[in-house]
Write a protein that holds these residues in place. Structure first.
Motif, mmCIF file in Angstrom:
data_model
loop_
_atom_site.group_PDB
_atom_site.id
_atom_site.type_symbol
_atom_site.label_atom_id
_atom_site.label_comp_id
_atom_site.label_asym_id
_atom_site.label_seq_id
_atom_site.Cartn_x
_atom_site.Cartn_y
_atom_site.Cartn_z
ATOM 1 N N TYR B 149 -13.507 87.178 13.572
ATOM 2 C CA TYR B 149 -12.584 87.986 12.765
ATOM 3 C C TYR B 149 -13.001 89.432 12.883
ATOM 4 O O TYR B 149 -14.170 89.758 12.732
ATOM 5 C CB TYR B 149 -12.672 87.529 11.307
ATOM 6 N N ILE B 151 -11.821 93.294 11.333
ATOM 7 C CA ILE B 151 -10.994 93.818 10.251
ATOM 8 C C ILE B 151 -10.172 95.015 10.727
ATOM 9 O O ILE B 151 -10.665 95.850 11.481
ATOM 10 C CB ILE B 151 -11.875 94.176 9.024
ATOM 11 N N GLY B 152 -8.906 95.035 10.346
ATOM 12 C CA GLY B 152 -8.119 96.257 10.488
ATOM 13 C C GLY B 152 -7.484 96.509 11.836
ATOM 14 O O GLY B 152 -6.964 97.588 12.065
ATOM 15 N N ASN B 153 -7.490 95.558 12.769
ATOM 16 C CA ASN B 153 -6.793 95.778 14.043
ATOM 17 C C ASN B 153 -5.526 94.916 14.106
ATOM 18 O O ASN B 153 -5.605 93.704 14.262
ATOM 19 C CB ASN B 153 -7.699 95.452 15.227
ATOM 20 N N PRO B 154 -4.359 95.541 14.013
ATOM 21 C CA PRO B 154 -3.111 94.768 14.020
ATOM 22 C C PRO B 154 -2.859 94.018 15.323
ATOM 23 O O PRO B 154 -1.990 93.141 15.355
ATOM 24 C CB PRO B 154 -2.020 95.818 13.766
ATOM 25 N N ALA B 155 -3.617 94.332 16.392
ATOM 26 C CA ALA B 155 -3.426 93.630 17.657
ATOM 27 C C ALA B 155 -4.401 92.462 17.818
ATOM 28 O O ALA B 155 -4.469 91.853 18.893
ATOM 29 C CB ALA B 155 -3.577 94.606 18.828
ATOM 30 N N ALA B 156 -5.143 92.127 16.757
ATOM 31 C CA ALA B 156 -6.094 91.012 16.845
ATOM 32 C C ALA B 156 -5.819 90.003 15.739
ATOM 33 O O ALA B 156 -5.413 90.382 14.635
ATOM 34 C CB ALA B 156 -7.530 91.524 16.744
ATOM 35 N N ALA B 157 -6.012 88.729 16.045
ATOM 36 C CA ALA B 157 -5.857 87.676 15.041
ATOM 37 C C ALA B 157 -7.028 86.704 15.143
ATOM 38 O O ALA B 157 -7.696 86.615 16.174
ATOM 39 C CB ALA B 157 -4.536 86.931 15.239
ATOM 40 N N LEU B 307 1.741 87.808 18.012
ATOM 41 C CA LEU B 307 1.292 89.194 18.213
ATOM 42 C C LEU B 307 2.121 89.867 19.317
ATOM 43 O O LEU B 307 2.490 91.030 19.208
ATOM 44 C CB LEU B 307 -0.197 89.243 18.591
ATOM 45 N N ILE B 311 4.826 90.125 15.415
ATOM 46 C CA ILE B 311 4.666 89.458 14.116
ATOM 47 C C ILE B 311 3.179 89.560 13.789
ATOM 48 O O ILE B 311 2.342 89.058 14.544
ATOM 49 C CB ILE B 311 5.139 87.991 14.167
ATOM 50 N N PRO B 312 2.861 90.267 12.685
ATOM 51 C CA PRO B 312 1.474 90.692 12.478
ATOM 52 C C PRO B 312 0.556 89.626 11.891
ATOM 53 O O PRO B 312 0.067 89.746 10.781
ATOM 54 C CB PRO B 312 1.629 91.864 11.515
ATOM 55 N N ILE B 313 0.268 88.586 12.685
ATOM 56 C CA ILE B 313 -0.649 87.545 12.193
ATOM 57 C C ILE B 313 -2.077 88.070 12.159
ATOM 58 O O ILE B 313 -2.550 88.661 13.125
ATOM 59 C CB ILE B 313 -0.579 86.291 13.084
ATOM 60 N N SER B 314 -2.749 87.839 11.046
ATOM 61 C CA SER B 314 -4.155 88.228 10.927
ATOM 62 C C SER B 314 -5.061 87.005 11.024
ATOM 63 O O SER B 314 -6.051 87.003 11.750
ATOM 64 C CB SER B 314 -4.379 88.927 9.584
ATOM 65 N N THR B 315 -4.725 85.964 10.277
ATOM 66 C CA THR B 315 -5.616 84.811 10.155
ATOM 67 C C THR B 315 -4.800 83.529 10.123
ATOM 68 O O THR B 315 -3.790 83.451 9.422
ATOM 69 C CB THR B 315 -6.434 84.923 8.852
#
Lengths: 340, 340
Positions: B149, B151-157, B307, B311-315
């Motif tokens: 994980y 934190i804070g990168n919209p291009a990473a999930a 992504l 679609i802003p998937i984080s987790t």
């Protein structure tokens, strides 16, 4: 798989009585009908019923005391819209069901779902002491909980935004503007998501090497208490910025600061959480952590449809996004910081 | 949108040189090509390239030192299979790319992806000190991180299982069997997921009102050290059960206990994490927390494709499941418990 006969055997009544009770026949007493439904649930009869329906009915359960959804400017309006935008084209019938505590106490969640022929639910606004939150720990009818998490139930999933990330974005923004004395103002910690945000705030402060004193956080169910009781203390203690757990509190905080003779953002910076439609039009417009509510609704349906297809989703979080508007400013522009 | 001309202007070279460098022309030096790629990435040229491809190429990046994937009995084999099972029917070309630290140090992640025309990646086995884990914090080419994980990168999930739930299931199982003195044996805490499981263990013990002494947890990169150094201490300290951070350690622990003259599960219960294919056939067969690896691979593709579609998937976490086999038993059957 459980049959009507199994339910009849278990209860020592006839198969036709069970069938009548399940089909709401008028000659069955309410009491007996309830017992049949409860036995059906106990014997895992839910699935059979679910497969029988040609059009699948699902519902959005809303605890109305905690979440508003009826008007376009309400928090949950777009969430429900996003949910329906995904669910209806996929062939589901969606019903919006307001539920209160009395209903939850009188009827078990699984029983309620079976009774109404709902294959699954998307549950919004349930506080930690909502009766069904206990039911969700062991329920068998798929439930997707918006902003709530229960541990260990494969039929439940949690959908929301990444609060850790949202808080990190808010705090990074403030520290980049030179703020060090940052307070946190929150709604009641009787909600899972506000507990999470409170913990996220403490973690983020720690990560940034900033001190959090007990006196610099305030929580209350009543927005009025938040602003009347805690804001003056924060201002006296030399705080130069306040992060609020949600926009409604932030908007009240802006007004209260102005009443107390402090300018936002010149004297104090304020950040919210949510990005409600109104937050772009306040004076000054609010800097806030956006939750993409349409996308959250769509994610809710995705998670529910996964659970209905035995794909074991537990947690589905979307990225948070900071919307920078005019309620935050560089501490150099901040008159009070010269005094402190 | 950035054009080849913009890159040329920025570098003060001709447009045709940039074009040649981007297309691997043989008359361009390796050094210049690398500079062009790095400038292209800095100017956000990635997206343009991505839309140009008709068949989208994506990759599975594997840090080989930390994760095995080549044989059906290896941990990541099914994860990659699940990923391909979803990606290929959706029209993506999937390449499996082993990466080592040298490659990561020499080439920035975004540059590597642009260079090879990959639209996005599914990254497996990256330890916390892997050079690209820093890149993932600010990278712009979509990356889905298995068990990591940022934190804070919209291009990473982040995709994985719900470790809190897995640990809760393991601990509830043991406490239902009467165990109270429970130790935890872990691989290196240089991995994000093992840090999570370690924290999950401490939280779960706390939730169950059980004491965790420093002496009752042990961590080492080397399985041999885990079993040689910590297991004898646990046994001497009267532990009746050991939860292991992953199956390979649990399997080594069973053997070591037997070598020391303790019977599993009569004298000591052992639980793993993963449910590797071999774990059903050990002696005794291992009770373990299952990760559905095919489903995790499919979830990895779902997150990546989200992504890629903004679609802003984080987790994205899947439910854990406890597989009860023969390496755990009721403490009443446990001879040592009579002595203690």
């Amino acid at each position: 798989m459980t049959t009507i006969q199994d339910i009849a055997d278990k209860m020592g009544i006839s198969k036709s009585t069970v069938s009548k009770a399940l089909n709401d026949a008028p000659d069955i007493s309410e009491n007996l009908r309830k017992q049949v439904l409860e036995t059906a649930v106990a014997l895992d009869y839910t699935k059979l019923r679910r497969y029988k329906n040609t059009v699948k009915k699902i519902c959005v359960l809303v605890e109305k005391e905690n979440i508003e959804y009826e008007e376009p400017n309400h928090f949950a309006y777009d969430i429900i819209m996003g949910f329906r935008q995904s669910a209806e084209p996929a062939g589901f019938e969606v019903e919006i069901v307001p539920v209160n505590s009395v209903l939850q106490i009188n009827t078990q969640y699984d029983v309620f779902m079976l009774e109404h022929g709902y294959a699954g639910s998307f549950a919004l606004g349930f506080s930690l002491n909502a009766p069904w939150l206990k039911d969700f720990k062991n329920s068998r009818t798929p439930a997707v909980l918006f902003d709530n998490y229960v541990i260990g139930n494969p039929a439940a999933a949690y959908v929301g935004i990444d609060n850790d990330e949202g808080m990190e974005l808010a705090l990074t923004h403030l520290t980049n503007l030179g703020h060090r004395n940052i307070a946190y103002l929150s709604g009641s910690l009787g909600s899972y998501v506000l507990q999470m945000r409170h913990a996220s705030f403490l973690r983020a402060m720690h990560r940034h090497g900033l001190r959090t004193a007990f006196a610099n956080t305030g929580c209350s169910y009543h927005i009025f208490e938040c602003t009347e009781k805690y804001l003056p203390k924060f201002l006296e203690a030399g705080m130069t910025a306040v992060i609020c757990s949600h926009d409604n509190i932030a908007l009240a905080a802006i007004i209260k600061c102005q009443q107390l003779g402090y300018k936002v953002p010149e004297d104090i910076s304020i950040i919210g959480f949510d990005d409600l439609p109104a937050s772009a039009y306040t004076s000054p417009p609010l800097t806030t952590v956006k939750q993409d509510r349409v996308e959250l609704g769509k994610s809710g349906f995705f998670a529910l449809s996964s659970l209905l297809n035995d794909i074991p989703i537990s947690t589905f979080l979307l990225h948070a996004k900071l919307i920078k508007r005019k309620s935050t400013a560089n501490i150099c522009l901040n008159k009070r910081s010269n005094i402190l």
